[in-house]
Write a protein that holds these residues in place. Structure first.
Motif, PDB file in Angstrom:
ATOM      1  N   GLU B   6      47.018  41.032  44.115  1.00  0.00           N
ATOM      2  CA  GLU B   6      46.820  39.725  44.866  1.00  0.00           C
ATOM      3  C   GLU B   6      46.126  38.919  43.649  1.00  0.00           C
ATOM      4  OE1 GLU B   6      46.042  38.925  49.059  1.00  0.00           O
ATOM      5  OE2 GLU B   6      44.316  38.068  48.177  1.00  0.00           O
ATOM      6  N   GLU B  10      39.785  32.851  41.159  1.00  0.00           N
ATOM      7  CA  GLU B  10      38.966  32.437  39.818  1.00  0.00           C
ATOM      8  C   GLU B  10      38.918  33.951  39.229  1.00  0.00           C
ATOM      9  OE1 GLU B  10      35.560  30.551  39.257  1.00  0.00           O
ATOM     10  OE2 GLU B  10      35.947  28.750  40.256  1.00  0.00           O
ATOM     11  N   ARG B  11      38.726  33.992  37.824  1.00  0.00           N
ATOM     12  CA  ARG B  11      38.350  35.159  37.249  1.00  0.00           C
ATOM     13  C   ARG B  11      37.212  36.177  37.809  1.00  0.00           C
ATOM     14  NH1 ARG B  11      36.137  35.332  31.619  1.00  0.00           N
ATOM     15  NH2 ARG B  11      35.218  33.154  32.251  1.00  0.00           N
ATOM     16  N   ARG B  13      33.885  37.569  37.675  1.00  0.00           N
ATOM     17  CA  ARG B  13      32.732  38.076  36.830  1.00  0.00           C
ATOM     18  C   ARG B  13      32.308  39.446  36.945  1.00  0.00           C
ATOM     19  NH1 ARG B  13      31.522  33.561  33.739  1.00  0.00           N
ATOM     20  NH2 ARG B  13      32.188  31.676  34.890  1.00  0.00           N
ATOM     21  N   HIS B 345      41.939  39.386  36.843  1.00  0.00           N
ATOM     22  CA  HIS B 345      42.313  38.126  37.602  1.00  0.00           C
ATOM     23  C   HIS B 345      43.212  38.654  38.790  1.00  0.00           C
ATOM     24  CE1 HIS B 345      41.890  35.686  34.166  1.00  0.00           C
ATOM     25  NE2 HIS B 345      42.360  36.618  33.255  1.00  0.00           N
ATOM     26  N   ARG B 347      43.274  41.317  42.600  1.00  0.00           N
ATOM     27  CA  ARG B 347      42.497  42.360  43.262  1.00  0.00           C
ATOM     28  C   ARG B 347      43.534  43.185  43.979  1.00  0.00           C
ATOM     29  NH1 ARG B 347      38.826  38.949  46.407  1.00  0.00           N
ATOM     30  NH2 ARG B 347      40.109  37.128  46.249  1.00  0.00           N
ATOM     31  N   THR B 357      52.230  34.766  44.998  1.00  0.00           N
ATOM     32  CA  THR B 357      52.242  33.332  44.401  1.00  0.00           C
ATOM     33  C   THR B 357      50.691  32.873  44.031  1.00  0.00           C
ATOM     34  OG1 THR B 357      51.876  32.850  46.676  1.00  0.00           O
ATOM     35  CG2 THR B 357      53.986  32.411  46.022  1.00  0.00           C
ATOM     36  N   ALA B 358      50.826  31.956  43.390  1.00  0.00           N
ATOM     37  CA  ALA B 358      49.418  31.574  42.729  1.00  0.00           C
ATOM     38  C   ALA B 358      48.656  30.881  43.608  1.00  0.00           C
ATOM     39  CB  ALA B 358      49.557  30.492  41.350  1.00  0.00           C
ATOM     40  N   PRO B 359      47.221  31.059  43.842  1.00  0.00           N
ATOM     41  CA  PRO B 359      46.513  30.625  44.868  1.00  0.00           C
ATOM     42  C   PRO B 359      46.560  28.994  44.333  1.00  0.00           C
ATOM     43  CG  PRO B 359      45.192  31.876  43.306  1.00  0.00           C
ATOM     44  CD  PRO B 359      46.644  32.111  43.034  1.00  0.00           C
ATOM     45  N   PRO B 360      45.947  27.980  45.142  1.00  0.00           N
ATOM     46  CA  PRO B 360      45.756  26.669  44.937  1.00  0.00           C
ATOM     47  C   PRO B 360      45.146  26.526  43.636  1.00  0.00           C
ATOM     48  CG  PRO B 360      44.673  27.087  46.782  1.00  0.00           C
ATOM     49  CD  PRO B 360      45.474  28.403  46.524  1.00  0.00           C
ATOM     50  N   GLY B 361      44.065  27.100  43.514  1.00  0.00           N
ATOM     51  CA  GLY B 361      43.013  27.082  42.310  1.00  0.00           C
ATOM     52  C   GLY B 361      43.792  27.281  40.963  1.00  0.00           C
ATOM     53  N   ARG B 363      47.273  27.149  40.331  1.00  0.00           N
ATOM     54  CA  ARG B 363      48.499  26.763  40.242  1.00  0.00           C
ATOM     55  C   ARG B 363      48.605  25.942  38.957  1.00  0.00           C
ATOM     56  NH1 ARG B 363      48.663  23.004  45.338  1.00  0.00           N
ATOM     57  NH2 ARG B 363      47.050  21.467  44.385  1.00  0.00           N
TER      58      ARG B 363
END
Lengths: 526, 373
Positions: B6, B10-11, B13, B345, B347, B357-361, B363
């Motif tokens: 999934e 954000e990346r 850390r 990137h 999980r 699908t890409a999360p909103p952050g 896209r």
């Protein structure tokens, strides 16, 4: 296609969403959204960027699954697990970003989207039938790379209509169209409506929604705020529902006596050959921007805006220094750093990857263009406290919604990142600001704030050049408007003396000094 | 239930630092299977490979001896890699550094010259830089691919060294063996700990860690390298010079690889011969990535990779396994590292398969439609 999809008079709504919830890790994107689309209506879906419109439409189109809630189609609950399911039900979608292969023909592109195998001849005939039937001029044998953006959009619409959809979803369809192309699109949509098809129309453009749509649903922060009749509303009242507060009024234009002042930015007879095969040659481009005025450059994308931006910013250097003067100093041979020292600031076309580096923090992105600004770099070392301080000042002054100066640029919404980039340029107190498409794809609230910031900067005496495809935007902020077409720039005229019809004609290349034939054929637009 | 990936908003850390450990763990597991398949007691073999070398003070000092050139080369490579400058030729630059420094040492002979060592350091770095300047010039002038040019120059460097020690620089009293005379005492790096091969070169490596740390993490030119590496168009917009980053990346790589070459011939080896490096310059590429292109990470990764050299030796001696085991383990670790980087990137989730699908952050942002001008 059978032409009409009319339901019985007392039929249930075509699409009904009940209590749709969807969350992504850490964010609730749709919060108990109810939405009803009746048969044969054009229903607008309004909302700022990040309001949850795209997510909701992806759920309807089967790309995403809702966490909870029910979808009813013609009154019966359905499960839409994939776009193929949606297509079988009769739901078609035209995306904002086209999914077309440039090297293939129209018919080949359409064939790729079909589940069954259809002989090319038969498919071409069907495409022709649909395109004739709706006045969507599309020739199936043409290659995509020869087509303009408007034509490409027609290909997407034809592709969608081949599935005989009862509900068509359009995501910001006019954002890439000229005013005339937009009017043609509206005719098509009304014809679809007359056949009893329903249309869900996503847009930021309030005037358009008021002209076209029967009902409008407004999303804000993932929730449905209201469903209204847009014809009973004003653009202001719609904007208020969308943003939640009163949109700011742009301050009245001060008479700065700009005509008398010495020009701050001058471009004189600029000729520039394209440096890649899909580019546009600039020919004999001249313009002047004086302190305290905004010059707007209108035009359809792909007519040389990109080349002009690169020449102005210093990303492309010219042999003749006098072709561009900043504050009277010949600068066409200088790189971006030296031009910034002359007082130039630039808001580039692309936010991610050009105006900002997605993976870097806002503080680092502040440094990207503000490194000549006092104290950010000392003795070759980056001063961490100063860069975070500068980024925080931008965030604060321009109301950027972010987790602070350590947030990654890509975690911001488009509108907020654009506010950050514009704020970063303005806080450097430029004498000349060049901005490309400053509010493209930006929500209405951010767009208003950006316009206000540009006007404030102008009133402080800066010279501003705005390149934009959005005529409404130029009418709002520009004092003079010129039009770029096929690499040539028209004379500018005062905004109040430039009618939309004139500008539209000039966008089509009809002005004195325009190229006799559109150079290099139709402008290619990615 | 299925395992699925999934996307993260954000990346992560945490994962940036954790995946090298995950990769090391997976490498150990793969090693267990490998040893079992070869008919050895896997636990014992793994102990011999990873632990036994560290149980003696001799082993520990050897670890630092081997880590020194790895860390030096990897630090230089990291400067380039951050800026998307792919210098694959550290091995050749190391050899040139050894030739330049060694040439100076041979010229001096047994003369007692106090300035000889500093001069050899300078000569070694200059040699590496000269070799790296060739791909830099070809890339900035003719847009030639620096991966190919730097890699091919490695073989040229090896042949050049071979020619010198077979020919003009061959030790007249060396029974025709292809090697130079032994360096004089003033051309040898002093030992740090008496009785071991650990020498002051290890301190050079530590100093280089500090210098590269300042360069990459705090200097403005380091910031420019990062921007050009991540988003060249943003670099162009900001007015950062791509050519400057190419030169900086390759010259830093060349200078530190050349220093590594000087350290090798002037430290543990003490002369020139054709096999001065067991592939340090190539292994350093793995070290750079395992260390996340971060100077401190590179220090740790360099120690770990040095262990694979030592472990390979002890396995050879104790279990009679071929020397290739070292290469296999180095390959495994890089393979697992690249594979587990997906966790930065994404999980892992247990659950039914869905269309990702890409999360909103994350896209893609709306951008003006434009031509490819």
């Amino acid at each position: 296609m059978d032409g009409s999809v009319r339901d019985p008079v007392d039929a249930p709504p075509r699409l009904e969403l009940r209590g749709i919830c969807k969350s992504f890790p850490g964010v609730l994107v749709n919060d108990r959204v109810d939405l009803t689309v009746r048969a044969g209506e054009i229903h607008a879906l309004l909302g700022e960027n990040g309001a949850g419109k795209s997510t909701l439409m992806k759920i309807v189109h089967g790309v995403l699954a809702a966490d909870s809630g029910t979808i009813l189609w013609q009154g019966a609950p359905v499960r839409i697990a994939s776009p193929a399911d949606a297509r079988r039900l009769g739901i078609g979608m035209v995306f904002q970003h086209f999914a077309l292969f440039e090297s293939l023909t129209v018919a080949e592109n359409v064939a790729l989207g079909l589940e069954e195998r259809v002989p090319m001849d038969a498919l071409a005939a069907r495409i022709r039938a649909v395109s004739d039937g709706y006045g969507l001029a599309v020739a199936p044998e043409r290659h995509i790379h020869e087509l303009s953006v408007g034509e490409r959009q027609r290909v997407e619409i034809v592709r969608c209509l081949l599935g005989d959809p009862h509900l068509v979803i359009l995501d910001e369809p006019t954002s890439v169209l000229t005013p005339r192309e937009a009017l043609a699109l509206f005719d098509v949509l009304r014809r679809l409506q007359a056949e009893g098809r329903s249309i869900l129309y996503i847009s930021h453009k309030l005037d358009e929604i008021r002209a076209l749509c029967d009902r409008a649903s407004v999303l804000r922060g993932g929730r449905l705020v209201a469903t209204v009749d847009p014809r009973q509303e004003t653009a202001r009242s719609l904007a208020r529902m969308m943003i939640g507060t009163e949109p700011p009024d742009l301050t009245a234009r001060a008479d700065t006596g700009a005509d008398a002042a010495a020009p701050m930015l001058e471009v004189e007879a600029l000729d520039l050959d394209r440096d890649d095969p899909h580019g546009t040659d600039l020919r004999d481009v001249s313009l002047t921007v004086r302190p305290g005025e905004v010059l707007g450059i209108a035009g359809v994308a792909g007519n040389g805006q990109n080349a002009l931006m690169r020449a102005l910013s210093g990303e492309r250097l010219l042999a003749r220094p006098g072709a561009i003067r900043i504050g009277g100093v010949p600068a066409a041979h200088l790189g971006p750093r030296a031009r910034r020292d002359l007082g130039l600031a630039v808001v580039p076309e692309e936010r991610l990857g050009q105006g900002a580096v997605p993976e870097l923090t806002l503080a680092e992105n502040a440094l990207l263009s503000a490194y000549r600004h006092g104290g950010l770099v000392r003795g070759g070392l980056v001063h961490r406290g100063q860069t975070h301080g500068f980024a925080s000042r931008v965030i604060h002054a321009f109301n950027v919604i972010a987790r602070g100066s350590a947030a990654e640029a890509r975690s911001l919404s488009g509108g907020n990142l654009q506010k950050f980039i514009i704020g970063r340029e303005i806080l450097q107190k430029p004498r000349v600001l060049v901005a490309a498409h400053p509010t493209w794809g930006v929500d209405a609230g951010s767009a208003a704030a950006i316009h206000q910031a540009l006007v404030d900067l102008r009133d402080q005496g800066a010279a501003i050049l705005v390149i934009s495809q959005d005529l409404d935007e130029l009418y709002t902020i520009a004092d003079r408007i010129a039009v770029i077409a096929a690499g040539r720039l028209s004379e500018s005229r005062p905004t109040h003396a430039a009618t939309a019809e004139d500008i539209g004609l000039m966008m089509g290349g009809l002005f004195e000094g325009a190229a006799p034939e559109p150079a290099g054929g139709t402008p290619h637009v990615a | 239930m299925w395992l699925r990936l999934e996307p993260r908003p954000e990346r992560s850390r945490v994962m940036v630092y954790l995946t090298p450990l995950v990769a090391a763990g997976l490498t150990a597991v793969a090693g267990l299977i490998l040893f079992a398949a070869l008919g050895h007691d896997p636990g014992h073999a793994l102990y011999v490979f990873f632990v036994a070398p560290l149980t003696s003070s001799f082993g520990l000092s050897e670890l630092f001896v081997k880590a020194t050139p790895l860390v030096l080369c990897a630090l230089g490579l990291a400067v380039g890699f951050r800026g998307n400058v792919w210098n694959i030729g550290a091995e050749g630059q190391l050899i040139l550094g050894a030739i330049f420094a060694g040439g100076l040492a041979l010229w001096a002979g047994d003369a007692d010259l106090p300035w000889l060592l500093p001069a050899m350091v300078g000569a070694g770095m200059l040699g590496g830089m000269a070799w790296a300047a060739i791909p830099a010039l070809l890339r900035t002038r003719f847009n030639a691919n620096e991966i190919l040019v730097s890699l091919m120059l490695t073989y040229v460097a090896g042949l050049l060294l071979g020619y010198l020690v077979h020919g003009p620089w061959r030790d007249p009293g060396g029974f025709n063996f292809p090697e130079s005379a032994l360096f004089g005492d003033s051309a040898l790096l002093p030992a740090l700990v008496e009785g071991t091969r650990l020498h002051v070169g290890a301190l050079f490596a530590l100093a280089a860690v500090g210098a590269v740390w300042v360069l990459l993490m705090h200097s403005f030119i380091g910031f420019q390298v990062k921007v050009i590496g991540m988003a060249p168009r943003a670099g162009g917009y900001a007015g950062f010079s791509q050519a400057r980053v190419v030169w900086l990346g390759l010259l830093s790589g060349g200078a530190l690889a050349g220093l590594a070459g000087m350290v090798e011939v002037s430290g543990p080896i003490g002369q020139l011969h054709p096999q001065i490096s067991p592939g340090y310059g190539f292994t350093a590429i793995i070290v750079a990535f395992l260390g996340r292109l971060h100077p401190l990470g590179i220090l740790l990764a360099g120690l770990f990779m040095a262990l694979t050299y030592l472990g390979g030796d002890t396995l050879q001696i104790e279990l009679g396994l071929p020397r290739a085991v070292t290469g296999v383990f180095q390959g495994l670790i890089l393979f697992f590292l690249l594979a587990s980087d997906v966790l930065i990137h994404y999980r892992l989730r247990l659950g039914p398969v869905r269309v990702p699908t890409a999360p909103p952050g994350s896209r893609p942002q709306a951008q003006p439609a434009q031509s490819g001008e």
